[in-house]
Enzyme design. Structure first.
Site, mmCIF file in Angstrom:
data_model
loop_
_atom_site.group_PDB
_atom_site.id
_atom_site.type_symbol
_atom_site.label_atom_id
_atom_site.label_comp_id
_atom_site.label_asym_id
_atom_site.label_seq_id
_atom_site.Cartn_x
_atom_site.Cartn_y
_atom_site.Cartn_z
ATOM 1 C CE1 TYR A 90 -3.096 -2.951 0.079
ATOM 2 C CE2 TYR A 90 -3.609 -2.471 2.366
ATOM 3 C CZ TYR A 90 -3.799 -3.226 1.227
ATOM 4 O OH TYR A 90 -4.707 -4.263 1.236
ATOM 5 N N PRO A 123 -15.477 -4.194 1.727
ATOM 6 C CG PRO A 123 -15.163 -3.216 3.818
ATOM 7 C CD PRO A 123 -14.420 -3.728 2.619
ATOM 8 C CG LEU A 124 -17.862 0.349 2.571
ATOM 9 C CD1 LEU A 124 -17.380 1.777 2.799
ATOM 10 C CD2 LEU A 124 -19.174 0.112 3.318
ATOM 11 N N GLY A 125 -17.753 -2.619 -1.285
ATOM 12 C CA GLY A 125 -17.633 -2.806 -2.732
ATOM 13 C C GLY A 125 -16.891 -1.636 -3.355
ATOM 14 C CG LEU A 131 -21.576 2.771 -0.447
ATOM 15 C CD1 LEU A 131 -20.849 4.033 -0.020
ATOM 16 C CD2 LEU A 131 -21.923 1.926 0.764
#
Ligand SMILES: NC(=O)c1ccc[n+]([C@@H]2O[C@H](COP(=O)([O-])OP(=O)(O)OC[C@H]3O[C@@H](n4cnc5c(N)ncnc54)[C@H](OP(=O)(O)O)[C@@H]3O)[C@@H](O)[C@H]2O)c1
Length: 273
Positions: free
Chosen positions: A57, A203-205, A210
């Site tokens: 990262y 987890p939120l794509g 959303l």
């Protein structure tokens, strides 16, 4: 916040994904360094005592910022980092599972995180060019040498999880999983059977969950945000799930943390399932 075991450690069930504190495309330093440091400190204050990061990262940026923001670390903070991917350029995430690379990667993470031992070291992804047992065997040897407390896997199948477990104890798996992408459902079920943590990445794509109409409808009905619904759904999905939502934005951070207290009714869960 309820808790979940990672090996013999206990963490709050909503973790923090520290990938988004880097520059655009997870490449280079953040545009606003002070903000990135504030996000990391605030994440811990809000109760996220599991941080997910990786040497790739930035590369090296996320781990360096975590140490700058929080070292000396609070006693209950568990940092899970990863090794096994390299970044020759921003769009590339290339596997490198050679034992010599994994040994070097781990040493780099120890230095940047200013640790003598990594609490959770996750093998970022199997490398098709290297025998699975050679890579994971090298990590098991590093664990035996005292440099890793617990071993985890990422981006694996159930068969690969089984193969790894024949080599060393595995305490967690991190695969892509969210309300709109359930391709890793069988891996989640395997983690549940084994009683080990499942860390859904995206987890939120990465934002796509959303936009899902059912998520928006339930959010509107109970006056929550779509992100909170997507996270509450994951938390309700299985007691072994440890979501690691990522953000570089303080408002989103506060909003996501509040999802830990949100309980969906049976009717809302049924609508989302
Ligand atoms: N093992 C692997 O191969 C792998 C791969 C990818 C990620 N990961 C890990 O998983 C973590 C989570 O994945 P991710 O960060 O890629 O995806 P994510 O958590 O699904 O979504 C993050 C994206 O959603 C936005 N966002 C966050 N909270 C929001 C909110 N409340 N409202 C609206 N938008 C929001 C973020 O933008 P803002 O920054 O603007 O909030 C960011 O663009 C990463 O941080 C990393 O630790 C692992």
């Amino acid at each position: 916040m309820s808790t979940l075991p990672i090996g013999n450690l206990s963490v709050n069930r909503l973790g923090f994904g520290a990938m988004r504190v880097c520059g655009p495309q997870v490449w280079g330093p953040p545009q606003d360094r002070a903000n990135a440091l504030q996000v990391l400190r605030r994440a811990y204050e809000l109760g996220h005592n599991f941080f997910d990061t990786a040497d790739s990262y930035g590369p090296e940026v996320s781990e360096t910022l975590i140490a700058e923001a929080l070292h000396p670390y609070p006693k209950d903070l568990v940092i899970g980092t990863k090794g096994g991917l390299v970044r020759p350029s921003a769009p590339r995430w290339d596997p490198d599972g050679r034992p010599e690379h994994l040994r070097r990667a781990l040493e780099g993470s120890l230095t940047r995180l200013r640790l003598e031992r990594i609490d959770l070291y996750q093998w970022h992804a199997p490398d098709p060019k290297v025998p699975f047992a050679d890579s994971f065997g090298a990590l098991a040897a590093l664990q035996q040498a005292g440099k890793i407390r617990h071993l985890g896997l990422s981006n694996v199948s159930v068969a690969q999880l089984d193969e790894a477990r024949r080599i060393a104890t595995v305490v967690s798996v991190q695969n892509s999983y969210n309300i709109v992408d359930r391709a890793s459902e069988t891996v989640l079920q395997a983690c549940e059977r084994l009683g080990i943590a499942f860390l859904p990445w995206y987890p939120l794509g990465a934002g796509s969950a959303l936009q899902w109409p059912k998520v928006k409808q339930v959010a509107a009905r109970i006056s929550a945000s779509p992100a909170q619904i997507a996270l509450a759904w994951l938390l309700a999905r299985s007691p072994v799930v440890l979501p690691i939502p990522g953000t570089g934005n303080l408002e989103h951070l506060e909003e996501n943390a509040a999802a830990a207290a949100l309980e969906l009714s049976a009717a809302d869960r049924a609508a989302l399932d």
